[in-house]
Design a protein around this motif. Structure first.
Motif, PDB file in Angstrom:
ATOM      1  N   ALA A   3       0.833  -1.211   0.000  1.00  0.00           N
ATOM      2  CA  ALA A   3       0.000   0.000   0.000  1.00  0.00           C
ATOM      3  C   ALA A   3       0.864   1.256   0.000  1.00  0.00           C
ATOM      4  O   ALA A   3       0.570   2.221  -0.712  1.00  0.00           O
ATOM      5  N   ARG A   7       1.089   4.076  -2.832  1.00  0.00           N
ATOM      6  CA  ARG A   7       0.859   5.485  -2.472  1.00  0.00           C
ATOM      7  C   ARG A   7       1.940   6.364  -3.073  1.00  0.00           C
ATOM      8  O   ARG A   7       1.663   7.421  -3.641  1.00  0.00           O
ATOM      9  N   ILE A  15      -2.000   6.626   2.668  1.00  0.00           N
ATOM     10  CA  ILE A  15      -2.597   5.390   2.151  1.00  0.00           C
ATOM     11  C   ILE A  15      -4.113   5.544   2.070  1.00  0.00           C
ATOM     12  O   ILE A  15      -4.760   4.989   1.182  1.00  0.00           O
ATOM     13  N   ASP A  16      -4.668   6.317   2.982  1.00  0.00           N
ATOM     14  CA  ASP A  16      -6.121   6.546   2.985  1.00  0.00           C
ATOM     15  C   ASP A  16      -6.595   7.210   1.692  1.00  0.00           C
ATOM     16  O   ASP A  16      -7.776   7.128   1.357  1.00  0.00           O
ATOM     17  N   LEU A  18      -5.694   6.368  -1.316  1.00  0.00           N
ATOM     18  CA  LEU A  18      -5.787   5.421  -2.427  1.00  0.00           C
ATOM     19  C   LEU A  18      -7.248   5.245  -2.817  1.00  0.00           C
ATOM     20  O   LEU A  18      -8.143   5.281  -1.968  1.00  0.00           O
ATOM     21  N   ARG A  20     -10.673   3.361  -4.126  1.00  0.00           N
ATOM     22  CA  ARG A  20     -11.345   2.139  -3.660  1.00  0.00           C
ATOM     23  C   ARG A  20     -10.829   0.900  -4.396  1.00  0.00           C
ATOM     24  O   ARG A  20     -10.623  -0.144  -3.799  1.00  0.00           O
ATOM     25  N   ASP A  22      -7.850   0.405  -5.811  1.00  0.00           N
ATOM     26  CA  ASP A  22      -6.506   0.056  -5.344  1.00  0.00           C
ATOM     27  C   ASP A  22      -6.571  -0.686  -4.011  1.00  0.00           C
ATOM     28  O   ASP A  22      -5.870  -1.682  -3.799  1.00  0.00           O
ATOM     29  N   LYS A  23      -7.404  -0.194  -3.107  1.00  0.00           N
ATOM     30  CA  LYS A  23      -7.558  -0.856  -1.805  1.00  0.00           C
ATOM     31  C   LYS A  23      -8.114  -2.264  -1.974  1.00  0.00           C
ATOM     32  O   LYS A  23      -7.661  -3.210  -1.315  1.00  0.00           O
TER      33      LYS A  23
END
Length: 137
Positions: A3, A7, A15-16, A18, A20, A22-23
């Protein structure tokens, strides 16, 4: 960490940030690796059981029970079923309905019902019981 690498590639602060997708890709990759590890370990364990049974004879074990919250994971169920089916002698896989896989009480009750149906018991009479580890120093 995947992650964090992603990023940096995307030039994001956190990282938040990224997207949806990618997550979701990171989560799917992790799940794939985790299940692959379980498949490898399970195949080794099945090989060991089958080899011991060939050497010693006796009762054959060719059943796998998948229980607990993890048994609700449909990808895991599917891939473990394939492991069982791909053996030279197919193994039976037992797994409760997904709706019973989240509550430990219902899982325990389901496991007890399955044991009763095959005549399994926890009675020590007639069993060879020994301590693995001594309780004294």
């Amino acid at each position: 960490m995947a992650a964090d690498k992603l990023r940096l590639e995307r030039g994001l602060e956190s990282i938040d940030d990224l997207c949806r997708q990618d997550k979701a890709n990171i989560a799917a990759s992790f799940q794939n690796v985790a299940i692959r590890h379980i498949e490898q370990r399970l195949n080794r364990a099945m090989d060991m059981i089958e080899n011991e049974q060939e050497e010693e004879g006796g009762e054959k074990i060719q059943s796998l029970a998948v229980v607990g919250g993890v048994a609700a994971n449909l990808e895991l169920r599917s891939r473990l079923e394939k492991v069982c089916d791909d053996r030279s002698t197919s193994w039976n896989m037992f797994v409760p309905p997904p709706r019973l896989c989240t509550d430990q009480g219902s899982m325990s009750a389901w496991a007890a019902i399955e044991r009763i149906m095959v005549g399994s018991s926890d009675q020590a009479d007639g069993q060879e019981v020994y301590a693995r580890f001594p309780f004294s120093a």
